[in-house]
Design a protein around this motif. Structure first.
Motif, PDB file in Angstrom:
ATOM      1  N   ALA A 288     135.122  20.660  26.332  1.00  0.00           N
ATOM      2  CA  ALA A 288     135.939  21.814  26.730  1.00  0.00           C
ATOM      3  C   ALA A 288     135.357  23.138  26.250  1.00  0.00           C
ATOM      4  O   ALA A 288     135.413  24.144  26.968  1.00  0.00           O
ATOM      5  CB  ALA A 288     137.359  21.642  26.202  1.00  0.00           C
ATOM      6  N   ARG A 289     134.794  23.166  25.058  1.00  0.00           N
ATOM      7  CA  ARG A 289     134.266  24.439  24.545  1.00  0.00           C
ATOM      8  C   ARG A 289     133.073  24.924  25.360  1.00  0.00           C
ATOM      9  O   ARG A 289     132.892  26.129  25.566  1.00  0.00           O
ATOM     10  CB  ARG A 289     133.907  24.312  23.071  1.00  0.00           C
ATOM     11  N   GLN A 290     132.254  23.998  25.845  1.00  0.00           N
ATOM     12  CA  GLN A 290     131.137  24.379  26.706  1.00  0.00           C
ATOM     13  C   GLN A 290     131.654  24.952  28.026  1.00  0.00           C
ATOM     14  O   GLN A 290     131.095  25.911  28.565  1.00  0.00           O
ATOM     15  CB  GLN A 290     130.222  23.184  26.973  1.00  0.00           C
ATOM     16  N   ALA A 291     132.732  24.363  28.546  1.00  0.00           N
ATOM     17  CA  ALA A 291     133.314  24.874  29.781  1.00  0.00           C
ATOM     18  C   ALA A 291     133.881  26.279  29.571  1.00  0.00           C
ATOM     19  O   ALA A 291     133.725  27.161  30.420  1.00  0.00           O
ATOM     20  CB  ALA A 291     134.406  23.925  30.274  1.00  0.00           C
ATOM     21  N   HIS A 303     141.504  10.600  30.365  1.00  0.00           N
ATOM     22  CA  HIS A 303     140.662   9.710  29.571  1.00  0.00           C
ATOM     23  C   HIS A 303     141.325   9.177  28.309  1.00  0.00           C
ATOM     24  O   HIS A 303     141.142   8.014  27.946  1.00  0.00           O
ATOM     25  CB  HIS A 303     139.345  10.408  29.213  1.00  0.00           C
ATOM     26  N   THR A 304     142.093  10.001  27.607  1.00  0.00           N
ATOM     27  CA  THR A 304     142.606   9.622  26.282  1.00  0.00           C
ATOM     28  C   THR A 304     143.876   8.776  26.355  1.00  0.00           C
ATOM     29  O   THR A 304     144.266   8.173  25.347  1.00  0.00           O
ATOM     30  CB  THR A 304     142.937  10.879  25.466  1.00  0.00           C
ATOM     31  N   HIS A 305     144.560   8.769  27.488  1.00  0.00           N
ATOM     32  CA  HIS A 305     145.866   8.104  27.641  1.00  0.00           C
ATOM     33  C   HIS A 305     146.885   8.670  26.651  1.00  0.00           C
ATOM     34  O   HIS A 305     147.856   7.995  26.293  1.00  0.00           O
ATOM     35  CB  HIS A 305     145.748   6.588  27.465  1.00  0.00           C
ATOM     36  N   GLY A 306     146.633   9.906  26.211  1.00  0.00           N
ATOM     37  CA  GLY A 306     147.541  10.545  25.271  1.00  0.00           C
ATOM     38  C   GLY A 306     147.495   9.962  23.876  1.00  0.00           C
ATOM     39  O   GLY A 306     148.317  10.311  23.028  1.00  0.00           O
ATOM     40  N   LEU A 312     147.555   5.957  16.298  1.00  0.00           N
ATOM     41  CA  LEU A 312     146.380   5.632  17.095  1.00  0.00           C
ATOM     42  C   LEU A 312     145.814   6.886  17.756  1.00  0.00           C
ATOM     43  O   LEU A 312     144.606   6.975  17.992  1.00  0.00           O
ATOM     44  CB  LEU A 312     146.746   4.586  18.155  1.00  0.00           C
ATOM     45  N   ASP A 313     146.681   7.871  18.052  1.00  0.00           N
ATOM     46  CA  ASP A 313     146.203   9.101  18.681  1.00  0.00           C
ATOM     47  C   ASP A 313     145.215   9.849  17.788  1.00  0.00           C
ATOM     48  O   ASP A 313     144.326  10.552  18.264  1.00  0.00           O
ATOM     49  CB  ASP A 313     147.370  10.003  19.074  1.00  0.00           C
ATOM     50  N   ASN A 320     137.130  12.601  20.975  1.00  0.00           N
ATOM     51  CA  ASN A 320     137.369  13.556  22.060  1.00  0.00           C
ATOM     52  C   ASN A 320     137.501  14.989  21.542  1.00  0.00           C
ATOM     53  O   ASN A 320     138.269  15.788  22.101  1.00  0.00           O
ATOM     54  CB  ASN A 320     138.623  13.146  22.829  1.00  0.00           C
ATOM     55  N   ALA A 321     136.735  15.294  20.514  1.00  0.00           N
ATOM     56  CA  ALA A 321     136.686  16.650  19.943  1.00  0.00           C
ATOM     57  C   ALA A 321     138.063  17.155  19.521  1.00  0.00           C
ATOM     58  O   ALA A 321     138.314  18.360  19.507  1.00  0.00           O
ATOM     59  CB  ALA A 321     136.033  17.626  20.937  1.00  0.00           C
ATOM     60  N   GLY A 322     138.957  16.239  19.203  1.00  0.00           N
ATOM     61  CA  GLY A 322     140.295  16.615  18.745  1.00  0.00           C
ATOM     62  C   GLY A 322     141.307  16.811  19.852  1.00  0.00           C
ATOM     63  O   GLY A 322     142.483  17.049  19.578  1.00  0.00           O
ATOM     64  N   PHE A 323     140.885  16.697  21.118  1.00  0.00           N
ATOM     65  CA  PHE A 323     141.785  16.924  22.252  1.00  0.00           C
ATOM     66  C   PHE A 323     142.340  15.581  22.746  1.00  0.00           C
ATOM     67  O   PHE A 323     141.578  14.732  23.187  1.00  0.00           O
ATOM     68  CB  PHE A 323     141.035  17.623  23.385  1.00  0.00           C
ATOM     69  N   VAL A 324     143.658  15.432  22.696  1.00  0.00           N
ATOM     70  CA  VAL A 324     144.266  14.133  23.005  1.00  0.00           C
ATOM     71  C   VAL A 324     145.355  14.219  24.060  1.00  0.00           C
ATOM     72  O   VAL A 324     145.392  13.413  24.994  1.00  0.00           O
ATOM     73  CB  VAL A 324     144.851  13.489  21.731  1.00  0.00           C
TER      74      VAL A 324
END
Length: 366
Positions: A288-291, A303-306, A312-313, A320-324
């Motif tokens: 996301a930061r590159q975007a 992708h993360t299914h939350g 587990l999250d 996932n770079a902290g993004f869930v």
């Protein structure tokens, strides 16, 4: 999965006052249930496409969830007993506590599986976009992601999902990967209802990692024949009375390992009009930061299914770079990480991280 099973067998099962034959039988059943991935691979050649009847897949997920929850409760009990022992107490765990732990684990697993396999409810999300053209103020997108159409999510489930999606009457349908679990030969009938998806500006899709594991090129050709516009490191320009919006999509990080083009945001945005807000589909949220650095206004990911459930999250966040789950502000860009429409049949479990049919309304930022 064998490790939690062994923990439960040694620390929990063996202390129960039941016949030895019963203990051995239950232990063998637990070990059998813990090897769902092995049985899946033997059934279809892939852990991503278990080819058992749906009730069997549900039972495997319920049994695996029960084992995991019981292992977690046993670890908690061990910590409590260790604390009592260090404090000089010689307390004995009542049998009623162990039966209570069993009931709790079974109930949690039942609720978790039921939450995972339902047709999700609608979740409304409003996102403000700086510089959004006036004609796109109030524009609606329906994000579908991680459907994992499979023996667990067959044609009947897909049909109900499509009916609910079309009833929302949105401007555009955004599919951000992991549509299938299985080859085209396995899933042709199960995905067929997706042909009926309808929105004023069409159905646009970026691939997820599971597409690459299960016949990528064949699937992309099939999805195209179903009327989906595939965004593989590419973009389209949406226009309304002279006002424009760029819709871009990249391939998945898994592409390179299968000999396919890796994600390339520069290629996706090549020749895109300047000064126009960019909406990006990227299955995995980690980049996301590159975007944001490339001027993307909104990134939609899955992708993360939350994270599937609390605790587990936090493990999912590490990859996932902290993004869930949910909305994130990332260096001036908005990232939305969808909990998923379906879930991988290898671990169909949700507690506190519900699946969603996500209607996103774009608004002009003040």
């Amino acid at each position: 999965m064998a490790l939690p099973s062994l923990l439960v067998i040694v620390q929990f099962l063996w202390s129960l006052p039941i016949a030895l034959a019963a203990k051995v039988a239950v232990a063998l059943l637990m070990l059998f249930a813990s090897q769902f991935m092995l049985w899946s691979r033997l059934s279809s050649g892939s852990v991503f496409a278990p080819e058992f009847p749906r009730p069997i897949i549900l039972l495997f997920n319920w049994a695996g969830g029960t084992i995991l929850f019981l292992a977690a409760l046993q670890l908690l009990l061990d910590v409590v007993m260790l604390g009592l022992w260090l404090g000089g107490s010689s307390a004995v765990v009542p049998l009623s506590v162990r039966w209570g732990m069993t009931a709790v684990a079974m109930i949690l697993a039942t609720v978790g599986v039921a939450n995972a396999v339902r047709v999700p409810p609608v979740k409304d999300v409003g996102i403000a976009i700086p510089g959004l053209p006036a004609k796109f103020d109030g524009y609606t997108l329906l994000q579908l992601t991680d459907l994992h159409i499979s023996r667990l999510f067959p044609a009947s489930w897909t049909r109900h999902l499509v009916e609910r999606a079309n009833a929302l009457d949105v401007d555009l349908i955004a599919i951000t990967g992991d549509v299938i679990d299985g080859s085209l030969a396995m899933r042709r009938e199960d995905v067929e209802p997706l042909r009926q998806l309808s929105a004023r500006d069409g159905v646009h899709m970026s691939p997820g990692n599971h597409e690459y594991f299960l016949g990528y090129q064949e699937w992309m050709r099939h999805f195209t024949s179903m009327g989906m516009h595939i965004l593989e490191n590419a973009h389209v320009v949406l226009e309304r009375m002279g006002h424009r919006l760029v819709l871009a999509g990249v391939t998945d990080r898994s592409a390179h390992a299968t000999g396919m083009p890796p994600p390339d945001l520069a290629a996706a945005l090549e020749a895109a009009p300047s000064g126009v807000p960019i909406l990006l589909f990227d299955h995995q949220p980690g980049a996301a930061r590159q975007a944001a650095a490339r001027g993307v206004a909104l990134q939609l990911s899955g992708h993360t299914h939350g994270g599937m459930m609390p605790g587990l999250d936090r493990l999912v966040a590490l990859g996932n770079a902290g993004f869930v789950s949910g909305v994130y502000a990332v260096d001036g860009m908005t990232l939305y990480v969808n909990n998923g429409t379906g879930i991988w049949p290898g671990f169909a479990m949700r507690l506190g991280r519900p699946s969603e049919l996500t209607r996103i309304t774009l608004r002009r930022a003040s």
